[in-house]
Design an enzyme around this catalytic site. Sequence first.
Site, short mmCIF file in Angstrom:
data_model
loop_
_atom_site.label_atom_id
_atom_site.label_comp_id
_atom_site.label_asym_id
_atom_site.label_seq_id
_atom_site.Cartn_x
_atom_site.Cartn_y
_atom_site.Cartn_z
N ARG A 20 0.83 -1.20 0.00
CA ARG A 20 0.00 0.00 0.00
C ARG A 20 0.87 1.26 0.00
NH1 ARG A 20 -5.10 0.53 -1.04
NH2 ARG A 20 -5.71 1.75 0.75
N LYS A 22 3.20 1.95 -1.75
CA LYS A 22 3.64 2.36 -3.09
C LYS A 22 2.58 3.13 -3.86
CE LYS A 22 6.47 -1.79 -3.49
NZ LYS A 22 6.24 -3.18 -3.86
N ARG A 23 1.35 3.19 -3.29
CA ARG A 23 0.30 3.81 -4.10
C ARG A 23 0.48 5.33 -4.15
NH1 ARG A 23 -4.65 4.41 -0.25
NH2 ARG A 23 -3.36 4.63 1.57
N CYS A 39 -6.15 8.77 -16.28
CA CYS A 39 -6.90 8.16 -15.16
C CYS A 39 -7.08 6.66 -15.39
CB CYS A 39 -8.26 8.85 -15.04
SG CYS A 39 -9.37 8.01 -13.92
N SER A 160 -7.77 8.36 -3.29
CA SER A 160 -6.51 8.64 -3.97
C SER A 160 -6.71 8.78 -5.48
CB SER A 160 -5.46 7.57 -3.66
OG SER A 160 -5.93 6.30 -4.01
N HIS A 165 -15.70 6.07 -7.37
CA HIS A 165 -15.61 4.62 -7.14
C HIS A 165 -15.90 4.29 -5.69
CE1 HIS A 165 -11.65 6.09 -5.84
NE2 HIS A 165 -11.53 5.00 -5.11
N GLN A 167 -15.28 0.82 -2.75
CA GLN A 167 -14.36 -0.29 -2.55
C GLN A 167 -15.02 -1.38 -1.70
OE1 GLN A 167 -10.18 0.79 -1.62
NE2 GLN A 167 -10.93 2.89 -1.51
N CYS A 195 -35.22 -6.15 18.00
CA CYS A 195 -34.01 -5.62 17.34
C CYS A 195 -33.83 -4.17 17.76
CB CYS A 195 -34.17 -5.76 15.82
SG CYS A 195 -33.06 -4.71 14.87
N HIS A 239 -37.13 -5.14 9.04
CA HIS A 239 -35.97 -5.79 9.63
C HIS A 239 -35.26 -6.66 8.57
CE1 HIS A 239 -33.34 -7.49 12.61
NE2 HIS A 239 -33.59 -8.69 12.11
ZN LIG Z 1 -11.31 8.84 -14.85
ZN LIG Z 2 -34.24 -4.74 12.88
#
Ligand SMILES: [Zn+2]
Ligand SMILES: [Zn+2]
Length: 339
Positions: A20, A22-23, A39, A160, A165, A167, A195, A239
């Site tokens: 990571r 290197k990003r 891009c 970045s 986008h 993930q 709940c 629920h």
């Molecule tokens: Zn783009």
């Molecule tokens: Zn619930």
Amino acid sequence: MPELRKDPIIGRWVIISTERGKRPSHFGQTEKTLSPKACPFCPGNESATPREIIAFRSDGSKANEPGWSLRVVSNKYPALIIEGNLDREPMGIYDRMNGIGAHEVIIETPDHDHDLVDLPLQQIKDVLWAYRERSLDLQRDPRFKYILIFKNQGEAAGASVEHSHSQLIATPIIPKRVAEELVGAKKYFDYKERCIFCDIIRQEINDQERIVCENDSFIAYSPYASRFPFEIWLMPKAHICHYIETDIDMHDELASILRQILARLKEGLANPSYNYILHTAPVGSEYRDFYHWHIEIIPKLTKVAGFEWGTGFYINPTRPEDAAKFLRDLPIPKKTVSV
Ligand SMILES: [Zn+2]
Ligand SMILES: [Zn+2]
Ligand SMILES: [Zn+2]
């Protein structure tokens, strides 16, 4: 290979992942805004990403070529990697395992200049559908206990690459934040046989003052004890434990309310960076009665500082009731609100 190490005091796992480093956004050196030509998420640059896992294509075009409307690829700088065994082992008093997991990128649109909030409803529905498709596929892998989907929008939120986008990270352990929600929800259920999330929805509908917007199937509100200013939680009113169990007929309303929330944040807070995370139950059926999926949306308006890091307390400068009223009363174009 990345490595998972467990903090022996509080039981939190940390991913040590030197890949990571290197990003492009390594330690705050932010990449200059890329032109669509450079891009990696723009059509024509498909070879700049790992091969696609799925793509939505209506024109019969070929995989890894232009013609797609949505594309899912592995992250080029993954926090966890897919090949290998967990090999959990002690290291003296410590605990470690290999950093096995899936790390994928959902490229939401071929259009470099459109954020999620700008997309047509059908396109947002496709994004939500892709979340489901990938979750269904990855939950079949017995190594994975949890699938987290999230979005970082804007530099301050940790994005970045500017091209819109989301993930997905599948992990071999249940993340601590989720585990805490599970423990709290289970305790409440054992005591009340209801709940907690369903009870919160009832209370919010009764009180009204923290609701940002709602439709027949979903509610968005500022949590009573919001950690951050303008924090919003989005939940199905019925629920539903696992996100993937959300009825296909509800996806129109889900896309619509998500777009409306993002439009209200953009309009009211001058297009802030934000994160959202989709909290669903871990893989398995034992959470069915007491867990209820939701999306937590956090605009990046304040910085988490020493007091928060040191205590886990948050100081929120905006009353959730005021935040909800402000967002609720904003005049939003009708087309954003309609299903
Ligand atoms: Zn783009
Ligand atoms: Zn619930
Ligand atoms: Zn949550």
